[in-house]
Design a protein around this motif. Structure first.
Motif, short mmCIF file in Angstrom:
data_model
loop_
_atom_site.label_atom_id
_atom_site.label_comp_id
_atom_site.label_asym_id
_atom_site.label_seq_id
_atom_site.Cartn_x
_atom_site.Cartn_y
_atom_site.Cartn_z
N ASP A 94 -4.71 98.65 -30.30
CA ASP A 94 -5.62 97.75 -29.59
C ASP A 94 -5.80 98.22 -28.16
OD1 ASP A 94 -5.76 96.22 -31.81
OD2 ASP A 94 -4.80 94.44 -30.94
N ASP A 96 -6.12 96.25 -25.60
CA ASP A 96 -5.75 95.25 -24.59
C ASP A 96 -4.30 95.37 -24.11
OD1 ASP A 96 -4.44 94.44 -26.81
OD2 ASP A 96 -5.38 92.48 -26.96
N GLN A 98 -1.65 95.06 -25.70
CA GLN A 98 -0.66 94.25 -26.40
C GLN A 98 0.19 95.14 -27.28
OE1 GLN A 98 -3.18 90.95 -27.99
NE2 GLN A 98 -1.34 89.78 -27.51
N ARG A 197 5.95 92.50 -28.47
CA ARG A 197 4.52 92.38 -28.22
C ARG A 197 4.28 91.60 -26.94
NH1 ARG A 197 -0.33 93.21 -30.98
NH2 ARG A 197 -1.91 91.60 -30.78
N ARG A 200 -1.53 89.54 -23.63
CA ARG A 200 -2.69 90.32 -23.28
C ARG A 200 -2.65 90.71 -21.81
NH1 ARG A 200 -7.91 91.20 -23.96
NH2 ARG A 200 -8.47 91.38 -26.14
MG MG Z 1 -4.98 91.37 -28.36
#
Ligand code: MG
Ligand code: UDP
Length: 323
Positions: A94, A96, A98, A197, A200
């Motif tokens: 991803d 972003d 994350q 994780r 964001r």
């Molecule tokens: Mg995300």
């Protein structure tokens, strides 16, 4: 350089993070002894994402950029990236932040151990509400019950795929794409790496409950025809009940008569027709289920390895590092 690596990054309105993301990713790639490419797939962003990706491509020769004609959704964007990725190992991540790019060397290490799919499993999740955690756990439980392919829990789309796993994914052209399920469905040796994780980095999630619910429905319906089977059983049991009850009504009339004229006939007709209809619907459902399975045109199998004189080139796993 012993192998080639492609990193596929779907991005939709990520102008706020894409610069930071690329800086971090580039730092990680610098430390990897491989021919690296980064494939950014702009999923029809309406902000400055595309010009920023183009600028990155001008600065960094490793960057390749694709822009979809409109917003097709993450699953389509990932597919476009996988189609374009021609490499021994492909990482999907991803934009972003994350998914930490710093985990990529670890994914590669597991791939070199001989795994075809190395997915990143999130340990704890920051920045996610309790409700989201509960609903997501419920979803995985339902999926496990209904579907034939077990879905690894707590994984996003962050993972590494070997060349043959990517080729397998390319063969799956169904339109309702539940990627998490497809990644699991192709089989091959799969393993996971746990990571933390983060929340964001910037910008907003594109998922709201409406989209998540739809994704869950998509996951269930594209990997199971259990809901259709439910219709069959409902039809069979309703028809059975109607039949027995109809007999009982008839028997009652014959033995004791019925004070209400017309009631028994009406009841029997209604029950019979209702039962017959539900049963027929169930039968139709079964056939629709089969048509649906065929319409997906999934390959019937993939071969993981072969031995013996029949096969001139024994299938190999990932290329051994020739460092
Ligand atoms: Mg995300
Ligand atoms: N994304 C995309 N198309 C979309 C929605 C999202 O390409 O229609 C990308 C997005 O830019 C990000 C990734 O998919 O790189 C994950 O999206 P998001 O962070 O919104 O999802 P979450 O992390 O909340 O599951």
């Amino acid at each position: 350089m012993s192998f080639s690596l492609a990193v596929v990054v779907p991005a939709y309105n990520e102008a706020q993070v894409i610069g930071t993301f690329h800086a971090r990713l580039a730092g990680v790639l610098d430390g990897i002894d491989a021919a690296c490419r980064v494939i950014y797939v702009d999923d029809g962003s309406s902000d400055d994402t595309w010009p920023m990706i183009v600028a990155l491509a001008e600065e960094d020769p490793r960057v390749e950029a694709l822009r979809l004609s409109r917003n097709f959704g993450k699953e389509a964007a990932m597919t476009a990236g996988l189609d374009a990725a021609d490499a021994d190992a492909v990482v999907v991540i991803d934009a972003d932040l994350q998914d930490p790019p710093e985990l990529i060397p670890e994914l590669i290490a597991r791939w070199l151990d001989g795994y075809d799919v190395v997915y990143a499993t999130r340990g704890e999740r920051d920045g996610e509400t309790r409700t989201k955690k509960i609903t997501s756990a419920a979803f995985y439980r339902v999926m496990e019950k209904l579907s034939d392919t077990p879905l690894p829990r707590d994984t996003g789309d962050f993972r590494l795929l070997s060349r043959r796993a990517v080729e397998a994914m390319r063969g799956l052209r169904e339109r309702q794409r539940f990627m998490k399920g497809l990644f699991a469905w192709i089989g091959y040796p799969q393993t996971s790496v746990t990571y933390h994780r983060d929340a964001r980095h910037a910008g907003n999630t594109k998922w709201n409950y409406w989209r998540l619910t739809n994704l869950a429905i998509e996951g269930i319906t594209s990997f199971s025809t259990a809901p259709l089977r439910m219709a069959t059983w409902l039809g069979v049991s309703a028809a059975g009940f109607a039949f027995v009850y109809g007999l009982w009504v008839m028997l009652k009339v014959l033995l004791w008569g019925d004070p209400v004229r017309g009631y028994p006939t009406l009841m029997v007709v209604i029950l019979f027709l209702g039962g017959a209809q539900l049963l027929a619907l169930g039968v139709i459902g079964e056939y629709i289920g089969r048509t649906y399975a065929e319409a997906k045109r999934r390959p019937l199998y993939y071969i993981e390895s072969r031995r013996g004189g029949l096969w001139p080139s024994a299938d190999r796993g990932p290329p051994p590092p020739q460092r």
